[in-house]
Design an enzyme around this catalytic site. Structure first.
Site, PDB file in Angstrom:
ATOM      1  N   SER A  50     -68.949  61.346  11.967  1.00 32.29           N
ATOM      2  CA  SER A  50     -68.637  62.484  12.833  1.00 32.29           C
ATOM      3  C   SER A  50     -67.943  61.959  14.092  1.00 32.29           C
ATOM      4  O   SER A  50     -68.185  60.827  14.519  1.00 32.29           O
ATOM      5  CB  SER A  50     -69.907  63.217  13.242  1.00 32.29           C
ATOM      6  OG  SER A  50     -70.624  63.588  12.098  1.00 32.29           O
ATOM      7  N   ASP A  82     -65.235  62.659   9.278  1.00 32.17           N
ATOM      8  CA  ASP A  82     -65.658  64.029   8.972  1.00 32.17           C
ATOM      9  C   ASP A  82     -64.999  64.986   9.984  1.00 32.17           C
ATOM     10  O   ASP A  82     -64.422  64.539  10.985  1.00 32.17           O
ATOM     11  CB  ASP A  82     -67.195  64.089   9.031  1.00 32.17           C
ATOM     12  CG  ASP A  82     -67.766  65.285   8.279  1.00 32.17           C
ATOM     13  OD1 ASP A  82     -67.046  65.873   7.449  1.00 32.17           O
ATOM     14  OD2 ASP A  82     -68.946  65.624   8.512  1.00 32.17           O
ATOM     15  N   GLY A 182     -76.563  72.147   8.032  1.00 34.15           N
ATOM     16  CA  GLY A 182     -77.917  72.272   8.585  1.00 34.15           C
ATOM     17  C   GLY A 182     -78.893  72.738   7.520  1.00 34.15           C
ATOM     18  O   GLY A 182     -78.522  72.932   6.360  1.00 34.15           O
TER      19      GLY A 182
END
Ligand code: 13P
Length: 293
Positions: A50, A82, A182
């Protein structure tokens, strides 16, 4: 092995209907658990990062860790960026040795997303690096981006066809199909019909975002429908924290750091093994000539 680009490994995976796990690494210990976990099971693997994680550790540190770990194992490892909407970060990753990147223009109007994705595609093609691009809006939290449940939008089929038309060598395509980043609050409504319609006409492997919390049946149906890259971030982070916290609860007086690092490594690696088995990529490491980065 040297790092590889992810396009060819994903094409093989889609053709044989298995999924390649793409874990969001956190630190050196996490990258090690992902790569060594894949090596234990002889599975190809994608280590993705990330933007927030890159900003914390730096481009060079991450590229050096992952390259070094990949050199010591006998399975193909791709280093992927990402969700990223910043062309400068993408360029810096390519310069530092990433073998693929994701441009996420999904927050833009369709025409702008298509134009910007194509501009990045020109850069990645020239650099020999794989590109992932997204349309629709995947719900949940990823990095600093939050898409509320009611703002998540399934990809539009006609737009999918138009979107990839000028990017035939896209390494992986990420249309929103109803999964979310999530932990899921309810049962996700996955648009399997849309997925199958897309893969019937678009010969590009599909990325399944929001892998954490999907059931084996959901993984099986998505992979059978053409998802070749399966992203796991939230559960990996959870194992990272759990490894530490559980050992601390068990031995509150333990003041040595290394047993905590080992406990985290073990917790993350167990999950890497479980996911590789769940996606059917155990034993699928292939050493193909000309795929090195
Ligand atoms: P999860 O956090 O739900 O595992 O999703 C990961 C992901 O899709 C990263 O892009």
């Amino acid at each position: 092995m040297a790092l590889v680009t992810m396009g060819p490994m994903l094409k093989r995976a889609q053709a044989a209907r298995y999924g390649i796990a793409a874990f969001n690494m956190i630190d050196y210990n996490s990258a090690r658990s992902i790569i060594e976990g894949a090596n234990d099971l002889k599975a190809p693997i994608i280590v993705q990062v990330s933007v927030k994680t890159i900003k914390h550790w730096g481009y060079k540190a991450i590229a050096t860790w992952v390259r070094m770990l990949a050199d010591d194992v006998d399975v193909p490892v791709a280093l992927h960026l990402d969700h990223c909407s910043d062309a400068d970060v993408i360029r810096r990753c390519i310069d530092a040795g990433w073998t693929s990147v994701m441009f996420d223009g999904s927050a833009l109007p369709f025409a702008d997303n298509k134009a910007q994705s194509e501009a990045i595609y020109a850069i990645t093609e020239a650099a020999g690096v794989g590109l992932e691009a997204e349309i629709g809006a995947i719900g949940g939290v990823e990095d600093d981006k939050f898409v509320a449940e009611d703002a998540a939008i399934l990809a539009n089929y006609d737009e999918c066809v138009a979107f990839v038309s000028a990017m035939p060598n896209l390494a992986v395509f990420a249309p929103a199909i109803g999964t979310a980043h999530g932990f899921y609050k309810g049962t996700p409504k996955i648009a399997y019909d849309l997925l199958e319609r897309i893969t019937a006409t678009i010969p590009i492997p599909i990325a399944l975002h929001g892998g954490t919390g999907l059931s084996q049946e959901q993984f099986d149906r998505c992979i059978a429908g053409g998802c070749a890259k399966v992203n796991i971030s939230t559960m990996h982070k959870h194992r990272f924290i759990e490894g530490f916290v559980n050992l601390h609860a068990e031995k509150p007086k333990l003041a040595e750091p290394l047993p905590f690092i080992v406990a985290q490594y073990d917790a993350m690696k167990r999950d890497v093994h479980d996911m590789i088995r769940a996606f059917g990529s155990e034993g699928k490491a292939v050493h193909a000539a000309g795929e090195g980065a």
